[in-house]
Write an enzyme that holds these catalytic residues in place. Structure first.
Site, mmCIF file in Angstrom:
data_model
loop_
_atom_site.group_PDB
_atom_site.id
_atom_site.type_symbol
_atom_site.label_atom_id
_atom_site.label_comp_id
_atom_site.label_asym_id
_atom_site.label_seq_id
_atom_site.Cartn_x
_atom_site.Cartn_y
_atom_site.Cartn_z
ATOM 1 N N GLY A 154 -1.931 -5.762 7.380
ATOM 2 C CA GLY A 154 -0.770 -5.532 6.522
ATOM 3 C C GLY A 154 0.152 -4.511 7.148
ATOM 4 N N VAL A 181 0.461 1.244 4.242
ATOM 5 C CA VAL A 181 -0.848 1.071 3.594
ATOM 6 C C VAL A 181 -1.967 1.259 4.626
ATOM 7 C CG1 VAL A 181 -2.328 -0.525 2.311
ATOM 8 C CG2 VAL A 181 0.108 -0.400 1.785
ATOM 9 N N GLY A 182 -1.694 0.922 5.876
ATOM 10 C CA GLY A 182 -2.684 1.166 6.931
ATOM 11 C C GLY A 182 -3.115 2.635 6.964
ATOM 12 N N GLU A 215 -4.713 -4.171 11.595
ATOM 13 C CA GLU A 215 -3.866 -5.229 12.167
ATOM 14 C C GLU A 215 -2.509 -5.106 11.496
ATOM 15 O OE1 GLU A 215 -4.566 -7.687 14.445
ATOM 16 O OE2 GLU A 215 -6.622 -7.073 14.819
ATOM 17 N N CYS A 273 3.544 -12.032 11.512
ATOM 18 C CA CYS A 273 3.463 -10.694 12.103
ATOM 19 C C CYS A 273 3.917 -10.687 13.559
ATOM 20 C CB CYS A 273 2.043 -10.156 11.990
ATOM 21 S SG CYS A 273 0.816 -11.241 12.714
HETATM 22 P P1 NAD Z 1 0.490 -7.005 1.317
HETATM 23 O O1 NAD Z 1 1.565 -6.389 0.478
HETATM 24 O O2 NAD Z 1 -0.162 -8.257 0.872
HETATM 25 O O3 NAD Z 1 -0.565 -5.863 1.565
HETATM 26 C C1 NAD Z 1 -1.713 -6.076 2.352
HETATM 27 C C2 NAD Z 1 -2.939 -5.708 1.552
HETATM 28 O O4 NAD Z 1 -2.913 -4.313 1.258
HETATM 29 C C3 NAD Z 1 -3.048 -6.442 0.227
HETATM 30 O O5 NAD Z 1 -4.353 -6.963 0.090
HETATM 31 C C4 NAD Z 1 -2.750 -5.368 -0.796
HETATM 32 O O6 NAD Z 1 -3.431 -5.565 -2.013
HETATM 33 C C5 NAD Z 1 -3.225 -4.114 -0.107
HETATM 34 N N1 NAD Z 1 -2.522 -2.918 -0.576
HETATM 35 C C6 NAD Z 1 -1.208 -2.812 -0.858
HETATM 36 N N2 NAD Z 1 -0.924 -1.549 -1.237
HETATM 37 C C7 NAD Z 1 -2.077 -0.845 -1.182
HETATM 38 C C8 NAD Z 1 -2.436 0.525 -1.443
HETATM 39 N N3 NAD Z 1 -1.542 1.423 -1.826
HETATM 40 N N4 NAD Z 1 -3.721 0.879 -1.273
HETATM 41 C C9 NAD Z 1 -4.637 -0.019 -0.868
HETATM 42 N N5 NAD Z 1 -4.364 -1.317 -0.606
HETATM 43 C C10 NAD Z 1 -3.099 -1.728 -0.764
HETATM 44 O O7 NAD Z 1 1.040 -7.342 2.761
HETATM 45 P P2 NAD Z 1 2.138 -6.589 3.625
HETATM 46 O O8 NAD Z 1 1.698 -5.231 3.980
HETATM 47 O O9 NAD Z 1 3.505 -6.788 3.057
HETATM 48 O O10 NAD Z 1 2.028 -7.523 4.925
HETATM 49 C C11 NAD Z 1 3.064 -7.620 5.809
HETATM 50 C C12 NAD Z 1 2.850 -6.683 6.984
HETATM 51 O O11 NAD Z 1 1.615 -7.023 7.585
HETATM 52 C C13 NAD Z 1 3.887 -6.831 8.061
HETATM 53 O O12 NAD Z 1 4.158 -5.573 8.604
HETATM 54 C C14 NAD Z 1 3.211 -7.707 9.090
HETATM 55 O O13 NAD Z 1 3.708 -7.577 10.394
HETATM 56 C C15 NAD Z 1 1.799 -7.243 8.973
HETATM 57 N N6 NAD Z 1 0.888 -8.278 9.400
HETATM 58 C C16 NAD Z 1 0.112 -8.045 10.494
HETATM 59 C C17 NAD Z 1 -0.728 -9.044 10.938
HETATM 60 C C18 NAD Z 1 -1.606 -8.853 12.127
HETATM 61 O O14 NAD Z 1 -2.475 -9.685 12.334
HETATM 62 N N7 NAD Z 1 -1.436 -7.799 12.902
HETATM 63 C C19 NAD Z 1 -0.793 -10.256 10.269
HETATM 64 C C20 NAD Z 1 0.004 -10.440 9.149
HETATM 65 C C21 NAD Z 1 0.832 -9.446 8.713
#
Ligand code: NAD
Length: 441
Positions: free
Chosen positions: A195, A199-200, A217, A251
């Protein structure tokens, strides 16, 4: 235990139950691992249409795209692992120093225990189940948390996974921030998060409390360099297909293009032609063109559309969350579209004076998840490889490097840490244990 039963179970109870299952020792056996992978494969092949329906509801993905990028993709990843797992698990001998003559040394891939996989919404099947497959191959039990922003797919996974896998093997926990926060309070043996970087950081901070290793990731702005010596029709066709897949919500999608001022006009025209050849004169009516996941992302993307001259696209409709495949020319480096990861169907083309300026431009920004180069010149390719840092590199074709199971997939710096796919998943979800065996007699 039924899916309904798991819904009322606390996070602490889920982890305790899965840790108990891990401690029985069954998960270490090769047959246990291959059985779980085979069941997961059966879920994907037997119930793929249900997952594809959910993906259509969440993201407007066509059935064809859902099979190609999510269902069949994950099946191939499982098959690759099933064919090789026994070999990968062979102990790896290590030479011993002369002082230990008579002893033998080797390493084994030791399962970690209970793994937490947190997935995002953009490829909500692949990005949950491919890491789950890796964690199972490595002999772990798994808590799998799909994204609440793809609710139909999350519900489908929560319904289907317990039909194929024992909940003492994989437990799906649905939910958003509160549910994930509750999970993150528990001690896991590895956390695999896909994600955004904000959040990471939350995930890594929570993991630090238990000294739990993480794989992150993440994303970022993946640049494209287009050299002046290329066949622009081919370049544009490949760029458009990669960029506008899943309406740009990928991503590793090409985020922006750098090229020289003499190439830019022809390249942007070629991109417009490539968009029309992919999606016809009105992409809104084309069955293979997706939609933006929600209104928040739609509004964010619409605000980026004014960042340059529109060569093609620009149309949008909030009611259906449609944004046309859009190519922007004459984009300034400080424009809004360059201020964040685009993660949508907008492709800005910027001009640079040459390779030196392109490399400096890339290195002045966060390390991207992918870098793409279109050039016929081996020295240009060599310089881009040597002088920039990114999670992966695609020369001549965007996105496809992540379909090669023998390549590690992951980021560096702001685009993440750690990697997976194929053998790299086994390494991620195992501990490489060192063993020295010295005879007593
Ligand atoms: P998202 O909003 O679905 O969040 C990802 C996960 O984090 C979800 O399961 C969500 O419930 C959880 N989450 C959200 N807020 C949280 C918090 N405060 N505490 C704990 N968990 C929480 O997805 P997103 O972040 O919008 O995804 C898009 C991003 O992910 C982009 O930056 C994209 O580039 C990246 N991405 C990376 C890859 C990769 O393989 N490297 C793949 C897909 C997406």
């Amino acid at each position: 235990m039924s899916a309904a039963g798991t819904a009322v179970e606390s996070s602490a109870d889920v982890v305790t139950r899965l840790r108990g299952a891990f401690r029985t020792g069954h998960t270490r056996e090769l047959t246990w691992r291959t059985t779980q992978l085979t069941r997961l494969r059966a879920l994907l092949t037997e119930r793929g249409d249900e997952l594809a329906e959910a993906l259509r509801a969440d993201l407007g993905k066509s059935r064809k795209e859902s099979y190609r990028t999510e269902i069949d993709f994950t099946v191939r990843e499982i098959d690759h692992t099933l064919e090789r797992l026994a070999g990968w698990l062979e102990p790896e001998p290590a030479p011993v120093p002369a002082a230990l003559a008579g002893a033998t040394a080797h390493t084994v891939q030791d399962p970690l225990g209970v793994v937490l996989v947190i997935a995002p919404w953009n490829y909500p099947v692949q990005l949950l189940l491919a890491p789950v497959a890796g964690a199972l191959a490595a002999g772990n039990t798994v808590v799998a948390k799909p994204s609440e922003l793809a609710p139909a797919t999350s519900a489908a996974l929560a319904r289907l996974v317990p039909e194929y896998l024992d909940t003492d093997t994989v437990t799906v926990v649905e939910g958003g921030v509160p549910e994930t926060t509750a999970l993150l309070a528990e001690r896991f043996d590895h956390i695999f998060y896909t994600g955004n970087g904000t959040v990471g950081r939350v995930v890594m901070a929570a993991a630090a409390r238990h000294l739990t290793p993480v794989t992150l990731e993440l994303g970022g702005k993946s640049p494209v360099f287009v050299d002046r010596d290329t066949d622009l029709k081919t370049v544009a066709a490949r760029l458009a297909a990669g960029k506008f897949l899943n309406a740009g919500q990928t991503c590793v999608a090409p985020d922006y293009v750098l090229t020289d001022p003499s190439t830019a006009p022809a390249l942007t025209e070629a991109l417009a032609a490539a968009v029309e050849s992919l999606f016809g004169p009105d992409p809104a009516t084309h069955p293979e063109y997706g939609r933006i996941v929600n209104e928040r992302h739609f509004d964010r993307l619409v605000d980026l559309l004014g960042s340059g001259r529109t060569v093609t696209g620009g149309d949008h409709d909030r009611a259906t969350r449609y944004i046309a495949p859009t190519v922007l020319a004459e984009v300034a480096p400080d424009s809004p579209v360059m201020g964040e990861e685009i993660f949508g169907p907008v492709l800005p083309v910027l001009t640079v004076d040459g390779l030196d300026e392109a490399i400096a431009f890339i290195n002045d920004r966060d390390k991207p998840l992918a870098l793409y180069a279109f050039t016929q010149d081996p020295s240009v390719r060599a310089r881009l490889l040597a002088e920039t840092s990114s999670g992966g590199v695609g020369v001549g074709l965007p996105l496809a490097h992540l379909t090669v199971s023998d390549l590690p997939f992951g980021g560096v710096g702001e685009s993440g840490m750690g990697n997976y796919h194929g053998r790299y998943s086994l390494e991620t979800f195992s501990h490489r244990k060192a063993v020295l065996d010295t005879p007593l007699g």
